[in-house]
Design a protein around this motif. Structure first.
Motif, PDB file in Angstrom:
ATOM      1  N   VAL A   1       0.892  -0.997  -0.185  1.00  0.00           N
ATOM      2  CA  VAL A   1       0.209   0.209   0.724  1.00  0.00           C
ATOM      3  C   VAL A   1       1.315   1.416   0.046  1.00  0.00           C
ATOM      4  O   VAL A   1       1.485   1.304   0.907  1.00  0.00           O
ATOM      5  N   ASP A   2       0.372   2.240  -0.429  1.00  0.00           N
ATOM      6  CA  ASP A   2       1.294   3.671  -0.800  1.00  0.00           C
ATOM      7  C   ASP A   2       0.648   4.404  -0.561  1.00  0.00           C
ATOM      8  O   ASP A   2      -0.908   4.512  -0.369  1.00  0.00           O
ATOM      9  N   VAL A   3       1.156   5.379   0.193  1.00  0.00           N
ATOM     10  CA  VAL A   3       0.506   6.441   0.712  1.00  0.00           C
ATOM     11  C   VAL A   3       0.900   7.569  -0.110  1.00  0.00           C
ATOM     12  O   VAL A   3       1.809   8.225  -0.174  1.00  0.00           O
ATOM     13  N   VAL A   4      -0.244   8.408  -0.463  1.00  0.00           N
ATOM     14  CA  VAL A   4      -0.188   9.516  -0.991  1.00  0.00           C
ATOM     15  C   VAL A   4      -0.520  10.563  -0.552  1.00  0.00           C
ATOM     16  O   VAL A   4      -2.032  10.338  -0.623  1.00  0.00           O
ATOM     17  N   GLU A   5       0.121  11.676   0.347  1.00  0.00           N
ATOM     18  CA  GLU A   5      -0.497  13.033   0.755  1.00  0.00           C
ATOM     19  C   GLU A   5      -0.170  14.676  -0.021  1.00  0.00           C
ATOM     20  O   GLU A   5       0.695  14.513  -0.623  1.00  0.00           O
ATOM     21  N   LEU A   6      -1.846  14.358  -0.314  1.00  0.00           N
ATOM     22  CA  LEU A   6      -1.872  15.667  -1.385  1.00  0.00           C
ATOM     23  C   LEU A   6      -1.850  17.043  -0.188  1.00  0.00           C
ATOM     24  O   LEU A   6      -2.475  17.075   0.537  1.00  0.00           O
TER      25      LEU A   6
END
Length: 159
Positions: free
Chosen positions: A39-44
């Motif tokens: 699982v990748d985490v992308v913080e916008l």
């Protein structure tokens, strides 16, 4: 199949980040055996607009731009409650249908714009209460881990 937790805002170092990382690390070996990726985490970035509607619109543009043709499951207080076994089965069903990715989307402090609702393949809520997005991120990470344990028959999930 790629799994991405896409969240508006950053988690600072501390107990929330530690819990998210712990659940995602636990899910990684199970996910691989099930045909899911890690699982990748992308913080916008949070919008700096003055009005809530403008902030939500800017954040929605960033979210929609990052979502590929995969599934979008958005977490929103207007969404439906989903029991963990149903969540697990839905993820497995998408995988079995050959879907490339699932994007688990968490909005910022103002919530999600209608553009995200329109793009979403599903809206899910963790009850009727409004929760801080930091806690939602922990709950999403835990539900992903729980889904992997359900699908592998691991005893973590008890009925």
């Amino acid at each position: 199949m790629r799994l991405t937790v896409m969240a508006v805002g950053r988690l600072k170092a501390g107990p929330e980040r530690i819990l998210v990382e712990r659940y995602l690390e636990r899910s990684a070996p199970l996910a691989r055996t099930l045909g899911f990726g890690t699982v990748d985490v992308v913080e916008l970035p949070e919008s700096r607009a003055k009005r809530a509607a403008e902030r939500k619109a800017e954040e929605a543009a960033a979210i929609v731009a990052r979502c590929d043709n995969g599934i979008v499951l958005a977490f929103d207080e207007t969404g439906a409650s989903m029991p963990s076994p149903v969540f697990a089965e839905r993820c497995a069903s998408w995988r079995d249908k050959g879907v490339d990715s699932i994007n688990f989307v968490i909005g910022g402090a103002d919530g999600l714009d209608a553009r995200v609702h329109a793009r979403a393949d599903g809206l899910m809520a963790f009850g009727a209460a409004t929760l801080p997005h930091q806690l939602v991120r922990i709950l999403v990470a835990e539900q992903i881990y729980r889904a992997m344990t359900i699908l592998t028959g691991h005893p973590y999930h008890r009925v």
